[in-house]
Design an enzyme around this catalytic site. Sequence first.
Site, PDB file in Angstrom:
ATOM      1  CB  ALA B  74      -0.896  -0.016   1.228  1.00 39.60           C
ATOM      2  CG  LEU B  77       0.423   6.051  -6.909  1.00 40.26           C
ATOM      3  CD1 LEU B  77      -0.579   6.899  -7.687  1.00 40.26           C
ATOM      4  CD2 LEU B  77       1.142   5.094  -7.840  1.00 40.26           C
ATOM      5  CG  ASN B 103       4.033   3.143 -13.427  1.00 41.41           C
ATOM      6  OD1 ASN B 103       3.445   3.693 -12.506  1.00 41.41           O
ATOM      7  ND2 ASN B 103       3.545   2.086 -14.047  1.00 41.41           N
ATOM      8  CB  CYS B 134      -2.285   2.553  -8.717  1.00 37.95           C
ATOM      9  SG  CYS B 134      -1.604   2.472  -7.061  1.00 37.95           S
ATOM     10  CG  ASN B 196      -1.066  -2.238 -10.933  1.00 39.32           C
ATOM     11  OD1 ASN B 196      -0.571  -2.605  -9.859  1.00 39.32           O
ATOM     12  ND2 ASN B 196      -0.943  -1.023 -11.390  1.00 39.32           N
ATOM     13  CB  THR B 270       7.016  -9.455  -5.822  1.00 39.92           C
ATOM     14  OG1 THR B 270       5.867  -8.614  -6.030  1.00 39.92           O
ATOM     15  CG2 THR B 270       7.158  -9.718  -4.346  1.00 39.92           C
TER      16      THR B 270
HETATM   17  C1  LIG Z   1       5.944  -2.543  -3.503  1.00 37.69           C
HETATM   18  C2  LIG Z   1       5.281  -2.430  -4.829  1.00 37.69           C
HETATM   19  C3  LIG Z   1       5.086  -1.178  -5.407  1.00 37.69           C
HETATM   20  C4  LIG Z   1       4.460  -1.056  -6.635  1.00 37.69           C
HETATM   21  N1  LIG Z   1       4.300   0.170  -7.204  1.00 37.69           N
HETATM   22  C5  LIG Z   1       3.754   0.279  -8.444  1.00 37.69           C
HETATM   23  C6  LIG Z   1       3.668   1.538  -9.092  1.00 37.69           C
HETATM   24  O1  LIG Z   1       4.094   2.541  -8.576  1.00 37.69           O
HETATM   25  N2  LIG Z   1       3.076   1.597 -10.325  1.00 37.69           N
HETATM   26  C7  LIG Z   1       2.596   0.472 -10.945  1.00 37.69           C
HETATM   27  O2  LIG Z   1       2.074   0.559 -12.048  1.00 37.69           O
HETATM   28  N3  LIG Z   1       2.677  -0.734 -10.348  1.00 37.69           N
HETATM   29  C8  LIG Z   1       3.254  -0.852  -9.118  1.00 37.69           C
HETATM   30  N4  LIG Z   1       3.352  -2.089  -8.535  1.00 37.69           N
HETATM   31  C9  LIG Z   1       2.832  -3.258  -9.246  1.00 37.69           C
HETATM   32  C10 LIG Z   1       3.949  -4.001  -9.992  1.00 37.69           C
HETATM   33  O3  LIG Z   1       4.553  -3.191 -10.941  1.00 37.69           O
HETATM   34  C11 LIG Z   1       3.406  -5.271 -10.656  1.00 37.69           C
HETATM   35  O4  LIG Z   1       2.417  -4.906 -11.589  1.00 37.69           O
HETATM   36  C12 LIG Z   1       2.808  -6.238  -9.660  1.00 37.69           C
HETATM   37  O5  LIG Z   1       3.558  -6.248  -8.482  1.00 37.69           O
HETATM   38  C13 LIG Z   1       2.700  -7.660 -10.195  1.00 37.69           C
HETATM   39  O6  LIG Z   1       3.965  -8.178 -10.521  1.00 37.69           O
HETATM   40  P1  LIG Z   1       4.829  -9.114  -9.534  1.00 37.69           P
HETATM   41  O7  LIG Z   1       3.908 -10.195  -9.056  1.00 37.69           O
HETATM   42  O8  LIG Z   1       5.957  -9.604 -10.359  1.00 37.69           O
HETATM   43  O9  LIG Z   1       5.268  -8.240  -8.409  1.00 37.69           O
HETATM   44  C14 LIG Z   1       3.995  -2.219  -7.293  1.00 37.69           C
HETATM   45  C15 LIG Z   1       4.176  -3.471  -6.704  1.00 37.69           C
HETATM   46  C16 LIG Z   1       4.822  -3.599  -5.494  1.00 37.69           C
HETATM   47  C17 LIG Z   1       5.004  -4.960  -4.915  1.00 37.69           C
END
Ligand SMILES: Cc1cc2nc3c(=O)[nH]c(=O)nc-3n(C[C@H](O)[C@H](O)[C@H](O)COP(=O)(O)O)c2cc1C
Lengths: 305, 305, 252, 252
Positions: B74, B77, B103, B134, B196, B270
Site C-alpha cells: 500500500a 504512489l 510509469n 493502481c 497490476n 516482487t
Molecule cells: C511494492 C510495490 C510497489 C508497486 N508500485 C507500483 C507503481 O508505482 N506503479 C505500478 O504501475 N505498479 C506498481 N506495482 C505493481 C507491480 O509493478 C506489478 O504490476 C505487480 O507487483 C505484479 O507483478 P509481480 O507479481 O511480479 O510483483 C507495485 C508493486 C509492489 C510490490
Amino acid sequence: MKNTDKRLEVRIKDMVLRNPVMTASGTFGYGYDFEDFINLDSLGGIVVKATTGGNREGNPYPRMAETNSGMLNAVGLQNKGVDYFCETIYNKIKDINTNKIVNVSGSSIEEYVEVAEKLNKLENIPGIELNISCPNVKQGGMAFGTDPKMAAEVVKAVRKVYNKTLIVKLSPNVTSIVEIAKAVEGEGADSLSMINTLLGMAVDAEKRKPLLSTITGGLSGPAVKPVALRCVWQVAKQCKIPIIGIGGIMDATDAIEFILVGATAIEVGTANFINPAITEEIVHGISEYLDRHNIKNISDIRGII
Amino acid sequence: MKNTDKRLEVRIKDMVLRNPVMTASGTFGYGYDFEDFINLDSLGGIVVKATTGGNREGNPYPRMAETNSGMLNAVGLQNKGVDYFCETIYNKIKDINTNKIVNVSGSSIEEYVEVAEKLNKLENIPGIELNISCPNVKQGGMAFGTDPKMAAEVVKAVRKVYNKTLIVKLSPNVTSIVEIAKAVEGEGADSLSMINTLLGMAVDAEKRKPLLSTITGGLSGPAVKPVALRCVWQVAKQCKIPIIGIGGIMDATDAIEFILVGATAIEVGTANFINPAITEEIVHGISEYLDRHNIKNISDIRGII
Amino acid sequence: MKYCKDFIVVENQTITSNLFILKLQYPETLPEIKAGQFVEILVEGNKDVFLRRPISIHDVDYKKNQISLLVQIVGKGTDKLSNIKEGDSLNLIFPLGNGFTIIGKKVLLVGGGCGAAPLLYLTRVLKEKNIKSDILVGCRDINHLFSKKEYESLSNLHIATEDGSCGIKGLVTTHKILEEEFDAIYCCGPTPMMKAISKIAKDKNIPCYVSLEHTMACGFGVCLCCVVETNKGNERTCTTGPIFLSSDLKDF
Amino acid sequence: MKYCKDFIVVENQTITSNLFILKLQYPETLPEIKAGQFVEILVEGNKDVFLRRPISIHDVDYKKNQISLLVQIVGKGTDKLSNIKEGDSLNLIFPLGNGFTIIGKKVLLVGGGCGAAPLLYLTRVLKEKNIKSDILVGCRDINHLFSKKEYESLSNLHIATEDGSCGIKGLVTTHKILEEEFDAIYCCGPTPMMKAISKIAKDKNIPCYVSLEHTMACGFGVCLCCVVETNKGNERTCTTGPIFLSSDLKDF
Ligand SMILES: Cc1cc2nc3c(=O)[nH]c(=O)nc-3n(C[C@H](O)[C@H](O)[C@H](O)COP(=O)(O)O)c2cc1C
Ligand SMILES: Cc1cc2nc3c(=O)[nH]c(=O)nc-3n(C[C@H](O)[C@H](O)[C@H](O)COP(=O)(O)OP(=O)(O)OC[C@H]3O[C@@H](n4cnc5c(N)ncnc54)[C@H](O)[C@@H]3O)c2cc1C
Ligand SMILES: Cc1cc2nc3c(=O)[nH]c(=O)nc-3n(C[C@H](O)[C@H](O)[C@H](O)COP(=O)(O)OP(=O)(O)OC[C@H]3O[C@@H](n4cnc5c(N)ncnc54)[C@H](O)[C@@H]3O)c2cc1C
Ligand SMILES: Cc1cc2nc3c(=O)[nH]c(=O)nc-3n(C[C@H](O)[C@H](O)[C@H](O)COP(=O)(O)O)c2cc1C
Ligand code: FES
Ligand code: FES
C-alpha cells in the site's frame, strides 16, 4: 469428540450452526467420504457438491493444476442431477447430524428454479447455496454472478420457489462485488457466501501446453485468501445479511481472520485435500482462540475490523 | 556479462528491446539501486517508479504484509513529482544503457496529460507506462482502469500529447479485462502491460487489526501468476498490439509461460526483492530454454497457446 | 557496495528457548561493515515464508571473515532459522542500512531485549576509535542476557533485569547510569523504551540514535514499504535508516 | 477405512540417481492393504509443493507393520522426498484406491519403468493365494532394475531392457512370454505400453487390468479432478481406480 462449545454457535437466518465451520462445495463430496477422518457432527454445516437440473459429465481430463499456494480446477459441475440427488444421495446424507446445504448450479434461470424447487421439498436440507459464480462451465453460473441485473433476476426467481435458507455464492471475478451483493440482498437472499474461485490459468512450459483441458480454470487455496478477505470486508460494510467467508482457509487463524472482517460463518475448501481432518481441527482451534483472548462469544469479534 | 543473444530481441512499437525482460514499476526503484547486483544493460528495459504531477507522500506506514506466495503493498504512489524526475532523477538514469520507461500515474486526466507531456520531452525516455490500475490511492488510477469509458478517455487525452511508445497498464480487478483492453487499444495505445496488483487484504488475528494502514492493498507475487497468465491469454486473443506480461514471475520458466500465452515482453516485480539478481538470471534462463528446445527466435513460441 | 551471497553456518548457539546466535562464515573477504547495519536473510524450507527477513549484524570478525546474528524467535521465519545447522548455507543481502554515526568521546549505549543485537559490534567499533562507552542492557532475567563477556571486555556493562536476577531490578530507564554525562546515546530495543531514552537525551540536549525495525519487503531501498515519518517527510527505514537521530523522527 | 497418519522413515534406499525406495514404519497395526492401492504423501519443506503426492504401495510387511514406496524423481515434490532421512516422519493418507481384482490360476504381470511399483506387492499376494504368476519387467538398463531378488522369490521374472544389459533387448511388448496362455494380465507403466499390452490381452480375449496415474488433488474421491472416461461416463481414477479393466476405458 463432539464440540459442545456454546460460544461458537451462530445463525444464518433460520439455520442454527453449532459453530461457524462449514465445508465448501466441490471439496467435500457429499460429506460421508470424510467419516473416516472426522466426526461430521462436529461441524457447523456441510455444503455438498454442485447439483444441476440434469446429469452433467463435466469437463474432460485434465481438470487440475497445482499453482503456488493453490490450485486450479476445471471440474465443470460434474453431477448426476437433482433427481438422482433427491432419490439416492439424499437418503445417504439425510441423517448426518449437521446442516446439509446443497450447492445449486444451472445454465438458465429455469434450471436454477427447477433444482431449488425440488430441493425445497427435502425435509433435512435446511438451505441451499446458489452458485452464480462457477467459472468452469461455458453456460455456467458465472455470467449470472458478474452482472448485477442477472444476479438479481436469478435470485428473485429462486426466492419465489424456495422458502428455506437461501445463500447466494458470489464470484470475485468482478469489478465491484459490493454491487452484486447489494443486488442479491435486495431480492431476498438470506446470506451471501464468498468467494468462489478466481479465474486463472496454468501452463506447462516444457510441453508448451495449458495444464487444464479447458485452458482456464478456478484458482483456490491460500493464494486467494487476501482477495477473499477483502471481498468479505467490503461486502460486510455494505450489506446486512450474514456472510459466509470462503477462500484459502487452512487453519483456525485463517478462519478467525474472516470472522474479524465480518463473516458469520466460514467454509473450508481446498484445505480438505491436504488435511482431511482440518475442519474439526479448526473448530477446536477457534475455541482455543476464544479461550486465549478471553472472548465470551464468537459474535463479539465478528466484523470488528 | 552482457547478453547478446539475438534470438531474444523484441519490439514494442518503435522501441527495440534486446530481450523481453523488463522490470516492474515500484519494485526496481530507478534502476541504479540494482547496479550492485546486475548489469542493467543486460535487461530489455526498466520501468521506473510511478511518477505523478506533484510530490506525493504516499500512505502511512505500515505499507506491506506478507501473504502466502505473495505480498500486499500500500505504498500509494510516493514520489517527488514529474518536475523533480525531469530535473534530478532523469540525469542519474539517462545514460543507463537500456530502455527506460516511466510509469505515469494521476488522479485526473489533466494530471496524466501533464506528466506525459513533460516526459515526452526527455530524449532518453523512449516510452511511458500509463498506470490506470493502481489500487492503492483513493483518487488513484484504479477508477480509470476499471471503466472502459474512462480508460479510453485518459488514453485518448495522453495520446494527443505523447508521441513515443505508449504502454497502458491494466488492472485485473475487473469483470472483463478484454473490454478495457479493447477500449484502450482503440484510442491508440501502442502496448498493454498487465497485470497490476489484485486488490486484497491481510489481518493480524492476534492483534485483531488489519496489517496495512490502508486496510486493503495490492497483491503481487507468485500467488497472482495464474490470474496474470489468464489475463494475458484472454487479451492476446482479442487485441493486436503487443502485450507485456506481469505477475508473479520468479524465474525463466514463468517468463516463458507468459510468452507462450501471448506476451511480447515481461516485467519482473516482487521477485526483485527476494533475489535482486533475478532479472539477469531470467535473461540467461530464456536463452537456455531456446537452446534446449531448439527454438530459433523467441517470437516462434509467442502466443502458441 | 551491497552483496547477495551465501554464507556458511559455523555455529548455531542457543541462548534461551527463543533466542539464538548464528555465526556465519563468508567465503571471501568481508567488505567494510558499519555498526548498526543489517542483512536480509533468505529463509528456506517453510512454505509460508515468502520474503527475506531483516536481521541486524550482531558482531563482525574481519580476521575470520565471520559475522554473527542474534535472533529472537517470534514467528515462522525466525523459527525455521533457529533449526539451521552447522555447515548449512544461508543466502544474505548485506551490508544494508546506514549504520550508527560515531561521534563524541564518551557515549552511552542502551539496549533492550534482543533489540540490543547491533550494540555488541558498536562497542567494538567504539573501542577501536578510543571512544569511551558505557552499555546498559535491559532484559527479562539473567537467562536472557547474552554476550556478557564480550560486552565487559569492550565497554562498561550495566544491567537491569525485570526480576532483579542480575543488575538492578526494573526497567533500564530507572538505571542511575542515565544520570551521568555523555556526548551521545545509542539506543536499540522496543519502541517504548527507545522513546523514553530519547526523551532523556533530549532533556540532556545530546543526540540520541535509535534503530527502527519497520517491516520491510526489500531492505535495500526500492519498494518504499518501510517508511517512517521524519521532519523531512516519509523516509525509507532501510536506507536512510535503520539508525535515525531521534529528533528527526516525528513520533519521537 | 482410510487413515491420515504419520509413518517413520526406516530406510531411504537409492536405486539410481532418480529412483529410490522408502521403507516406512507404521506405529500401529497396519490395516489390510490391497495390491494396487496407493498413498497420498504430504511433502514438506518445498514452498512450491502445495498438494499431496500420490504414490503406489510397492510392498507391505504386515509382520513389521512396514510399507515401502518406489519413487521416481520427476519434479519438485519427488525431489524433496528423495532427501528424506531415516527417522523423519511422513504423513500419509492411506490406503487409497480399489486395488487389483485377483482372478484366475495363472496370470501375467507386466511392468514398465517405475510404473512397475505396485507389482511387487501383487506378486506377494498372488503367491499367498497360490496363483501362479509370471512377471515381465521392462526398463532402460540393468541399473534401473529394482527388487529383482524379491520378484524372483515370488514369481517367474522375465526382463526386457532397452540396451539389452539384462534380459532381452527391446520393449516388453516384443517378449515371448506374451505368447503364452494366461487367465489375466496385470499391467502398470507408461500409457503407450499399457495400451499395447491391453490390445494383446484383447486379442487373447482375457481381462487386462491397468493402473492409471492421473493427476489428483485429493486422492480419496471428493474433488472429481482425476476422472477418466469409461464406458459408464467419467469415473474417478482415485476411487473407482486406479486399477481399471482396460476394456472399460474409452481410450484403451
Ligand atoms: C511494492 C510495490 C510497489 C508497486 N508500485 C507500483 C507503481 O508505482 N506503479 C505500478 O504501475 N505498479 C506498481 N506495482 C505493481 C507491480 O509493478 C506489478 O504490476 C505487480 O507487483 C505484479 O507483478 P509481480 O507479481 O511480479 O510483483 C507495485 C508493486 C509492489 C510490490
Ligand atoms: C532493520 C531490522 C533489524 C532487525 N534486527 C533483528 C535482530 O537483530 N534480531 C532479531 O531477532 N530480529 C530483528 N529484527 C526483527 C526481525 O526482522 C523480525 O522479528 C522477523 O522478520 C520476524 O520474522 P518471522 O517470520 O519469525 O515472524 P512472522 O511470522 O513474519 O511474524 C510474527 C510476528 O512478528 C511480527 N514481526 C514481523 N516482522 C517484524 C519486524 N520487522 N519488526 C517487529 N515485529 C515484526 C509480526 O507482526 C508478527 O506479529 C530486525 C528488523 C529490522 C527491520
Ligand atoms: C495412483 C497413482 C500412483 C502413483 N504411483 C507412483 C509410484 O509408485 N512411484 C512414482 O514414482 N510415481 C507414482 N505416481 C506418479 C507421481 O504421483 C508423480 O510423479 C508425482 O506426483 C510428481 O510430483 P513432483 O512434485 O515430483 O512433480 P511436479 O513438479 O508436480 O511435476 C513434474 C512433472 O511430472 C508430471 N506429473 C506430475 N504428476 C504426475 C502424475 N500423477 N502422473 C504423471 N505425471 C505427472 C508433471 O506434468 C510435470 O511434467 C503415481 C501417481 C498416481 C496418480
Ligand atoms: C476441486 C474444486 C471443485 C469445486 N467445485 C465447486 C462447486 O461445484 N460449486 C461451487 O460453488 N464451488 C466449487 N468450488 C469452489 C469452492 O467451493 C471454494 O469457493 C473455493 O475453492 C475457494 O475456497 P478454498 O480456497 O478454501 O478452496 C470448487 C473448488 C475446488 C477446488
Ligand atoms: S524495505 Fe524496501 S524500501 Fe525499505
Ligand atoms: S483426486 Fe480427488 S476425486 Fe480423485
